[in-house]
Design an enzyme around this catalytic site. Sequence first.
Site, short mmCIF file in Angstrom:
data_model
loop_
_atom_site.label_atom_id
_atom_site.label_comp_id
_atom_site.label_asym_id
_atom_site.label_seq_id
_atom_site.Cartn_x
_atom_site.Cartn_y
_atom_site.Cartn_z
NE ARG A 20 3.30 -7.66 32.98
CZ ARG A 20 2.11 -7.03 33.57
NH1 ARG A 20 2.00 -5.76 33.19
NH2 ARG A 20 1.32 -7.72 34.13
CE LYS A 27 3.38 -10.40 39.40
NZ LYS A 27 2.84 -9.38 38.83
CG ASN A 235 2.81 -5.91 36.83
OD1 ASN A 235 2.11 -6.91 37.30
ND2 ASN A 235 1.97 -4.70 36.66
CE LYS A 358 32.53 -21.98 62.85
NZ LYS A 358 32.71 -23.17 62.50
C1 UD1 Z 1 -4.92 -6.37 37.56
C2 UD1 Z 1 -6.31 -5.87 37.41
C3 UD1 Z 1 -6.15 -4.14 37.31
C4 UD1 Z 1 -5.60 -3.82 38.36
C5 UD1 Z 1 -4.11 -4.15 38.78
C6 UD1 Z 1 -3.70 -3.67 39.76
C7 UD1 Z 1 -7.39 -7.64 36.48
C8 UD1 Z 1 -7.91 -8.27 35.33
N1 UD1 Z 1 -6.59 -6.38 36.30
O1 UD1 Z 1 -3.98 -6.03 36.72
O2 UD1 Z 1 -7.58 -3.69 36.93
O3 UD1 Z 1 -5.42 -2.04 38.10
O4 UD1 Z 1 -4.29 -5.51 38.72
O5 UD1 Z 1 -2.50 -4.04 40.30
O6 UD1 Z 1 -7.53 -8.36 37.47
N2 UD1 Z 1 -3.60 -14.02 38.91
C9 UD1 Z 1 -3.79 -15.51 39.22
N3 UD1 Z 1 -4.26 -16.29 38.07
C10 UD1 Z 1 -4.40 -15.75 36.75
C11 UD1 Z 1 -4.13 -14.75 36.62
C12 UD1 Z 1 -3.70 -13.59 37.46
O7 UD1 Z 1 -3.68 -15.67 40.15
O8 UD1 Z 1 -4.84 -16.56 35.94
C13 UD1 Z 1 -3.05 -13.17 39.87
C14 UD1 Z 1 -1.59 -12.67 39.69
O9 UD1 Z 1 -0.60 -13.45 40.43
C15 UD1 Z 1 -1.50 -11.23 40.20
C16 UD1 Z 1 -2.92 -11.03 40.29
O10 UD1 Z 1 -3.64 -12.15 39.88
O11 UD1 Z 1 -1.24 -11.52 41.65
C17 UD1 Z 1 -3.22 -9.91 39.25
O12 UD1 Z 1 -2.94 -10.27 37.97
P1 UD1 Z 1 -1.98 -9.27 37.02
O13 UD1 Z 1 -1.76 -10.26 35.65
O14 UD1 Z 1 -0.84 -8.70 37.63
O15 UD1 Z 1 -2.84 -8.24 36.69
P2 UD1 Z 1 -2.46 -6.84 36.26
O16 UD1 Z 1 -2.43 -6.80 34.78
O17 UD1 Z 1 -1.72 -6.33 37.02
CA CA Z 2 -0.25 -6.99 38.68
#
Ligand code: UD1
Ligand code: CA
Length: 499
Positions: A20, A27, A235, A358
């Site tokens: 996003r 990110k 995000n 400089k």
């Molecule tokens: C996540 C939480 C949500 C919470 C929110 C808070 C989950 C399923 N949901 O949602 O409940 O309210 O954060 O901000 O966790 N990441 C990895 N590997 C992956 C997928 C994600 O390292 O395969 C990392 C991302 O880089 C990120 C974090 O995990 O830092 C969370 O992933 P993201 O996709 O941002 O989850 P949200 O939809 O924001």
């Molecule tokens: Ca997130």
Amino acid sequence: MSPQQAVAAVVVLAAGQGTRMRSATPKVLHEVGGRSMLGHVLAATAPLGAGETLVVVGAGREAVAGHLAAVAPGARPVVQDEQRGSGHAAAVALAAVPDLGGPVLVVNGDAPLLRERTVTDLVEAHRAAGAALTVLTARVADPTGLGRIVRDGTGAVTGIVEERDATPEQRAITEVNAGVYLGDAAALRGALARIGQDNDQGEVYLTDAVGLLVGDGETVAGTPAEDPDDVLGCNDRVELAARRRTLNDRVLDDLMRAGVTVVDPATTWVDVTATVAADALLEPGVQLRGTTSVATGAVVGPDTTLVDTTVGEGASVVRSHVLGSSIGPGASVGPFSYLRPGSDLGPGSKVGAFVETKNARVGEGSKVPHLSYVGDATIGRGANVGAATVFVNYDGVAKHHTTIGDHVRIGSDTMLVAPVTVGDGAYTAAGSVITHDVPPGAMGVARAAQRNVAGWVRRRRPGSAAARAAEAATGPGSGAEGDDAGGQGPSDTTTSRGS
Ligand code: UD1
Ligand code: CA
């Protein structure tokens, strides 16, 4: 784990695509208030003194690992090859430390507002609850997009449900998952191994560990963050701007409470890494970036950017752009000047309007007041550099140094062709091109002598306004508009004497 260590390991989840953000930059490397988002998370968790800090990298892994090496060399990148969800990411991290036991803090890498205090509060709550897993939560006005904390009639946490998988009743819940978890390593390993992908995104959700552990009869606690802003994720770029605004407001509030005058907080931006002393004044439109420090009594702005720059007590910097420089106590800069790296202004010195510097030392009380370029120079004390002087430092191949002694007077429009030295107390004549050293106390003159071509205007521009003005001043045809001083004036061999 030593007894002082609150947690055995910190696991930062930072492998996600960050789709996003619509960015070529991963990110977690996007910058907020002078640090990457990942940097903020690491800064908030570093005081826990965990034996291991693991950062799960995937999307843009080289860039993220490179950044880690620079900002947190003690942290260890763990590669998650395929981004199969936050639960999978946490499992990959724990698999990298198979013998590790004890409490593990798992935290999303996109939480730039997270603070040490919030993390230590979670550690305390976890201890107090004697839980297998404690989830940091937040009560928010608008829970859109976040996982909802589901509690039973007694208030005990029973699960976390992602918005896209939630029922309308669950969507109405305003207590959300902050994405910060503290769990026992063994309990986490056991739960993570059992998480399926039966959800709207087909991902392995870390949040499902909650329901699984509750099902096992384990205690899962949920503790709300004192300041819900702390746990806001990021995000997309709209959220990025909002987080930056919140962080900046926090920084400015702290500064103001500590005695700094911030005239217009809306247009003043200060990195978390910059420092400002009490009774400094920040005018509107100021940015203080990196390791910048501003001492007491200094006035910065309006409309000034300082990067990695030191401003001494009582100094002033007006409408200028300053990089990697030091501005001494009582010195003044601007308006409209550009100080590039290595500019070092001594106490009470002045770099005035439209001046570029400089790698230049300007000694105590010395002045470069107007329209000059000062590159690769050492200027002594009490010297004055006249308007439009250029330190000619570049011969097209290499840069050369110019040294100006104490109490030197450089005439306006002097070209100082480096390498060259002007000794203590020496002068240069305005308009000189100085290519040889000027000894102490000498006057360096290096310009053509003037000659005046008498009557030139009357003869060559007859009938012009200039000719009429000259005639009015000298009488018709007197030819007394001035003497021909000889030398190399405009070519008019028919009328000039001596040529
Ligand atoms: C996540 C939480 C949500 C919470 C929110 C808070 C989950 C399923 N949901 O949602 O409940 O309210 O954060 O901000 O966790 N990441 C990895 N590997 C992956 C997928 C994600 O390292 O395969 C990392 C991302 O880089 C990120 C974090 O995990 O830092 C969370 O992933 P993201 O996709 O941002 O989850 P949200 O939809 O924001
Ligand atoms: Ca997130």
